[in-house]
Design an enzyme around this catalytic site. Structure first.
Site, PDB file in Angstrom:
ATOM      1  N   ARG A 296       0.523  -1.196  -0.458  1.00 51.43           N
ATOM      2  CA  ARG A 296      -0.361  -0.288   0.047  1.00 51.43           C
ATOM      3  C   ARG A 296       1.086   1.260  -0.365  1.00 51.43           C
ATOM      4  O   ARG A 296       0.263   2.126  -0.595  1.00 51.43           O
ATOM      5  CB  ARG A 296      -0.902   0.220   1.249  1.00 51.43           C
ATOM      6  CG  ARG A 296      -1.997  -1.022   1.215  1.00 51.43           C
ATOM      7  CD  ARG A 296      -3.347  -0.651   2.762  1.00 51.43           C
ATOM      8  NE  ARG A 296      -4.134  -1.728   1.912  1.00 51.43           N
ATOM      9  CZ  ARG A 296      -4.239  -2.614   2.904  1.00 51.43           C
ATOM     10  NH1 ARG A 296      -4.141  -2.632   3.679  1.00 51.43           N
ATOM     11  NH2 ARG A 296      -5.928  -3.278   2.748  1.00 51.43           N
ATOM     12  N   GLY A 297       1.983   1.103   0.518  1.00 54.26           N
ATOM     13  CA  GLY A 297       2.841   2.195   0.943  1.00 54.26           C
ATOM     14  C   GLY A 297       3.231   2.756  -0.312  1.00 54.26           C
ATOM     15  O   GLY A 297       3.508   3.783  -1.032  1.00 54.26           O
TER      16      GLY A 297
END
Length: 357
Positions: A296-297
């Site tokens: 997600r980062g």
């Protein structure tokens, strides 16, 4: 884009009844305002979690954002704000009308903001199915909830860290998938639920669990302004607004319109913005170096950097864009000791500057 005062409460829009403090009149808190702007440009960033002291303007800034939101095309008399051009954002009701060759009545409306009350039940949030009507008449009678009203808009949760974990899970699942599914006694109904999830809270009252915090695209930290001159300016601004809200809003109308036009132009430019493969690799290098769990980062950092470039009317992402948005995207994803607070962003910023310079 013409600005007017609008607020949605329980799905109903009230014009000029409760004038909203102008977004461009907010003094300081640049990180919070920047995070909100990026999410308006690209809602797929995944929302923002705003954590800060009491009385620092968190709720004021989020509600001020309403004025800057553009108009969208919706199908009239559809409770889900269905997009008449995008099948992925259409409710079953609209799909059936299209299949039956019925004419859709299309209208324009401002993107709405829906407040989620702290004591809301799951039925109020997700909606309910009338089982009696479903069993006796064979009709899927659905009472839309807040997720339906927030589709293609903003869902704001104040004091999100005090919300029941189960409800937070429901909100984040809907925000991530873009759909809300309600199941009762073997009867299932789904509708589109694409919204920008904005949460705010006071860290003194507890942090969200890391698994939930990770689901927010950006994390903005704000604190009480310590500069005496700025504090006086904030007090004066608020006093002037409370004394004559409409005159105060009129004073900031040119700045509001200018920012609204910038956001609209950025939304239109966003699909054309490119980020070089070298920069994408470097973003992933930083995430790996910081031991960020999952991907997600990486995804959010790419999206936020492109949104920032679009805001500045550029079609190419630069390393400076990535360094600017990096701390907002990654600081809440760092592994940390349970007794520590969320990193201020310096550790993330140092990692980006090391890789990109």
């Amino acid at each position: 884009m013409k600005i007017f005062s609008a607020r949605v409460e329980n799905g109903e829009t009230n014009l000029t009844l409760r004038p909203i403090f102008p977004f461009t009149a907010i003094v300081g808190q640049e990180e919070m305002k920047f995070s909100l702007i990026l999410n308006v440009i690209d809602p797929k960033i995944g929302g923002v979690m705003i954590m800060g002291d009491r009385g620092t303007g968190k709720s004021t800034a989020v509600r001020a954002l309403v004025d800057l939101l553009p108009e969208i095309s919706v199908v009239a008399d559809d409770p889900f704000n269905s997009d008449p051009q995008d099948p992925e954002c259409m409710s079953d009701i609209v799909r059936e009308k299209i299949q039956n060759n019925e004419t859709l009545i299309i209208k324009k409306k401002k993107i709405s903001m829906v407040d989620l009350p702290l004591g809301a039940t799951e039925d109020r949030v997700c909606g309910t199915i009338d089982l009696e009507k479903a069993l006796t008449e064979g009709i899927k009678a659905f009472e839309p909830g807040l997720l339906a009203q927030a589709n293609r808009g903003i869902l704001y949760v104040d004091e999100v860290n005090l919300l029941d974990d189960h409800l937070v899970d429901v909100l984040l699942d809907a925000a991530a998938s873009g759909w809300n599914t309600v199941e009762r006694e073997g009867i299932s109904l789904s509708h589109p639920a694409r919204f920008i999830l904005i949460g705010s809270g006071n860290p003194e009252e507890g942090e969200l669990r890391p698994q939930l915090l990770d689901r927010f695209g950006l994390h903005a930290q704000i604190g009480t302004v310590q500069n005496a001159n700025l504090r006086v300016q904030i007090v004066d601004q608020r006093s002037a607004f409370d004394q004559s809200p409409l005159l105060f809003r009129e004073k900031y109308l040119p700045q509001q319109n200018q920012l609204a036009d910038l956001l609209q132009a950025a939304r239109e430019l966003l699909p054309k913005v490119q980020i070089d493969s070298k920069l994408r690799i470097q973003i992933s290098q930083v995430c790996a170096q910081l031991n960020i769990d999952g991907l997600r980062g990486d995804i959010v950092t790419n999206r936020a950097a492109k949104a920032f470039a679009a805001f500045e009317a550029r079609t190419k992402v630069t390393p400076k864009d990535i360094i600017r948005v990096g701390p907002l995207c990654l600081r809440h994803r760092l592994r940390k000791d349970p007794l520590e607070t969320i990193d201020s962003g310096q550790k993330v910023r140092d990692a980006f500057e090391t890789v990109f310079t």
